[in-house]
Design a protein around this motif. Structure first.
Motif, mmCIF file in Angstrom:
data_model
loop_
_atom_site.group_PDB
_atom_site.id
_atom_site.type_symbol
_atom_site.label_atom_id
_atom_site.label_comp_id
_atom_site.label_asym_id
_atom_site.label_seq_id
_atom_site.Cartn_x
_atom_site.Cartn_y
_atom_site.Cartn_z
ATOM 1 N N GLY A 102 6.132 -0.788 16.055
ATOM 2 C CA GLY A 102 4.779 -0.474 15.606
ATOM 3 C C GLY A 102 4.740 0.851 14.872
ATOM 4 O O GLY A 102 5.555 1.132 14.001
ATOM 5 N N ARG A 103 3.803 1.708 15.297
ATOM 6 C CA ARG A 103 3.610 2.986 14.596
ATOM 7 C C ARG A 103 4.093 4.184 15.427
ATOM 8 O O ARG A 103 3.545 5.268 15.311
ATOM 9 C CB ARG A 103 2.128 3.145 14.215
ATOM 10 N N CYS A 104 5.130 3.941 16.253
ATOM 11 C CA CYS A 104 5.644 5.059 17.050
ATOM 12 C C CYS A 104 6.446 6.017 16.167
ATOM 13 O O CYS A 104 6.072 7.183 16.006
ATOM 14 C CB CYS A 104 6.505 4.550 18.203
ATOM 15 N N ILE A 105 7.554 5.510 15.598
ATOM 16 C CA ILE A 105 8.375 6.370 14.732
ATOM 17 C C ILE A 105 7.649 6.582 13.402
ATOM 18 O O ILE A 105 7.278 7.708 13.065
ATOM 19 C CB ILE A 105 9.761 5.724 14.479
ATOM 20 N N TYR A 106 7.470 5.490 12.652
ATOM 21 C CA TYR A 106 6.836 5.602 11.336
ATOM 22 C C TYR A 106 5.332 5.781 11.527
ATOM 23 O O TYR A 106 4.704 5.012 12.248
ATOM 24 C CB TYR A 106 7.144 4.358 10.489
ATOM 25 N N GLU A 107 4.772 6.769 10.928
ATOM 26 C CA GLU A 107 3.375 7.202 11.050
ATOM 27 C C GLU A 107 3.149 8.130 12.238
ATOM 28 O O GLU A 107 2.458 9.120 12.131
ATOM 29 C CB GLU A 107 2.371 6.032 11.181
ATOM 30 N N GLY A 108 3.744 7.785 13.396
ATOM 31 C CA GLY A 108 3.476 8.573 14.599
ATOM 32 C C GLY A 108 4.260 9.873 14.647
ATOM 33 O O GLY A 108 3.710 10.954 14.885
ATOM 34 N N LEU A 109 5.582 9.750 14.439
ATOM 35 C CA LEU A 109 6.435 10.940 14.497
ATOM 36 C C LEU A 109 6.924 11.344 13.108
ATOM 37 O O LEU A 109 7.028 12.526 12.794
ATOM 38 C CB LEU A 109 7.651 10.650 15.397
ATOM 39 N N TYR A 110 7.225 10.323 12.301
ATOM 40 C CA TYR A 110 7.858 10.565 11.011
ATOM 41 C C TYR A 110 6.983 10.011 9.890
ATOM 42 O O TYR A 110 6.601 8.827 9.936
ATOM 43 C CB TYR A 110 9.222 9.871 10.996
ATOM 44 N N VAL A 111 6.657 10.859 8.920
ATOM 45 C CA VAL A 111 5.851 10.383 7.789
ATOM 46 C C VAL A 111 6.587 10.528 6.466
ATOM 47 O O VAL A 111 6.108 10.069 5.428
ATOM 48 C CB VAL A 111 4.483 11.119 7.722
#
Ligand code: AHR
Length: 481
Positions: free
Chosen positions: A27-36
């Motif tokens: 989901g949006r844990c790594i991408y969007e959440g931690l890393y943009v």
């Protein structure tokens, strides 16, 4: 309720790693959440969200587990190297069937860990990866001298090795990690871990894939066949109030479901007790740790979101689950060496939720904030009356006693009296969170509905501390003795 507190420490240290976190390509844990990414308009440092990194540093995140979860057993680390536009894509079959662009790979993970100032826990691929692939990943990360993988790392722009403290040999190999029988996985574990070599000074703490919930046969088989080759054995347990199929809503639930949720969280005590009893037969010194590297609430995904992304809201009920569970881990601190709540941002029982450039801290985040004083503190023995809906921890670090209490009753205020063996010199700090309704939560329009406040409902008289604990609350009082 009256409780006596022994002024002497128990000799058991609560490992800071019990406060660990888990971040999967989900989901949006790594991408969007931690890393943009470096080119994002969202403020970032080398691609990592500045606001999220700062919030996680505030709760003293000690360790981060990556890249999965189920994702780990289909992740091929070499796909995540080199210029981003040229990286191979893959389908994230477990989580929404989305295309993974591999922009967040090994270099990005260690950059994140550096910014968080925490230790790295990398989970290798047994389910669909080779021994060579796993072995080379360890070489790539930890080898400082001249070697094929160290040279490849240098070609990709990183000269020195990275510190990697923990390494997991597969994930949920009884399920998404290969549907194996414990006898078969125990043999694979023995083989794969052989090639998790130590290249530098740092000993790698090897974690074997452990049981699903109450699969005691799995623990028995792994310990019997491989205990001397492992440092830790994992355990996964999630709280689904309505069971695995329907799970239950994160926001819409009644009082009965509130208590079922809290009771299911409390089941962690029985799980650790029974798994540990099996481990005691092979490892009475408790050298091998239970690593609860996935735990927390798992509700139905938020309506209107991709069900494969496991996005859920987080209420004061989640805060109760966090406090109940952390108190259980403290009680078993001699055997529980690490735990990693699932998952850090935007997935399951998250610390943080994001929407574009907005960020909100959840009630669970605030429990981790209130409880961070227990990291690497020693537990203190106590005895006395018990109350059905009260759970607490007392620990000591230097001359400060930290007392954390969770009252998970929905309506009843509890009056507690703690009796120490010496006079209390000073109350250094008293803070709490409380819900006014069962589903009190924070959202982007109301980020501080549940937030840490100063706690004042206590009295001190010599060695006596009296506390009036409101329903649906978690508090920490720090005393100088
Ligand atoms: O945390 C979500 C998933 O739960 C993980 O990928 C898997 O290990 C577990 O079943």
């Amino acid at each position: 309720m009256t409780i006596k507190i022994a002024n002497t420490k128990s000799g058991t240290t609560i490992s800071k790693y019990i406060y660990g976190h888990f971040a999967e390509h989900l989901g949006r844990c790594i991408y969007e959440g931690l890393y943009v990414g470096e080119d994002s308009p969202i403020p970032n440092k080398n691609g990592m969200r500045i606001d999220v990194v700062e919030a996680l540093r505030n709760i003293q995140i000690p360790v981060l587990r990556w890249p999965g979860g189920c994702f780990a057993d289909e992740y091929h680390w070499k796909d995540g190297l080199g210029p981003k536009e040229a990286r191979k894509t893959m389908v994230n079959t477990h989580w929404g069937g989305v295309t993974e662009n591999n922009h967040f790979g090994t270099h990005e993970f260690f950059e994140l860990v550096k910014q968080l100032d925490c230790d790295a826990y990398v989970n290798g691929n047994v389910g669909s990866g080779t021994v060579q692939e796993m072995s080379e990943w360890v070489e790539y990360i930890t080898m400082d001298g001249i070697s094929p993988m160290a040279d490849l790392r240098r070609e990709n722009g990183h000269d020195s090795s990275w510190p990697m403290k923990f390494f997991g040999v597969g994930n949920e190999n009884w399920g998404c990690g290969g549907n194996m029988r414990p006898e078969y996985y125990a043999d694979l574990y023995r083989r794969y871990q052989t090639y998790v070599r130590q290249y530098g000074d740092q000993k790698i703490y090897k974690v074997a894939g452990g049981a699903n919930v109450d699969d005691y046969h799995w623990t028995e088989t792994l310990m019997k066949n491989a205990h001397w080759l492992m440092d830790g054995l994992s355990l996964h347990y999630y709280v689904h109030p309505q069971g695995w199929e329907t799970k239950g809503s994160s926001l819409a639930f009644d009082e009965a479901e509130w208590f079922v949720t809290c009771e299911k969280a409390a089941f962690m005590d029985e799980l650790i007790t029974r798994h540990s009893a099996i481990m005691d037969q092979y490892d009475p010194e408790k050298r091998v740790g239970i690593i609860v590297d996935e735990w927390g609430t798992w509700f139905s995904a938020e309506p209107g979101t991709n069900p494969g992304f496991l996005y859920q809201q987080n209420t004061i009920r989640d805060a109760m689950v966090a406090a109940i569970t952390l108190n259980i881990f403290h009680k078993h601190a001699d055997r529980v060496h690490m735990a990693n709540i699932a998952q850090t941002v935007n997935v399951l029982q998250a610390m943080i939720l994001t929407d574009g450039e907005q960020m909100v801290k959840t009630p669970s985040y605030h429990v981790f904030d209130l409880y961070k004083v227990h990291q690497d503190a020693e537990t203190i023995d106590s005895y006395g009356e018990q109350s059905e809906h009260i759970t607490y921890t007392i620990s000591k670090k230097e001359d400060t006693v930290h007392l954390s209490i969770c009252n998970f009753d929905v309506t009843a205020t509890e009056s507690l009296s703690f009796s120490l063996e010496s006079a209390i010199k000073e109350v250094k700090e008293a803070r709490y969170i409380v819900g006014d309704v069962m589903n009190a939560h924070n959202d982007f329009d109301h980020p501080d509905t549940v937030t840490i406040q100063t706690f004042e409902d206590f009295q001190v008289a010599e060695e006596q501390l009296s506390v009036t604990v409101p329903p649906m609350s978690v508090l920490t009082i720090s005393l100088s003795v």
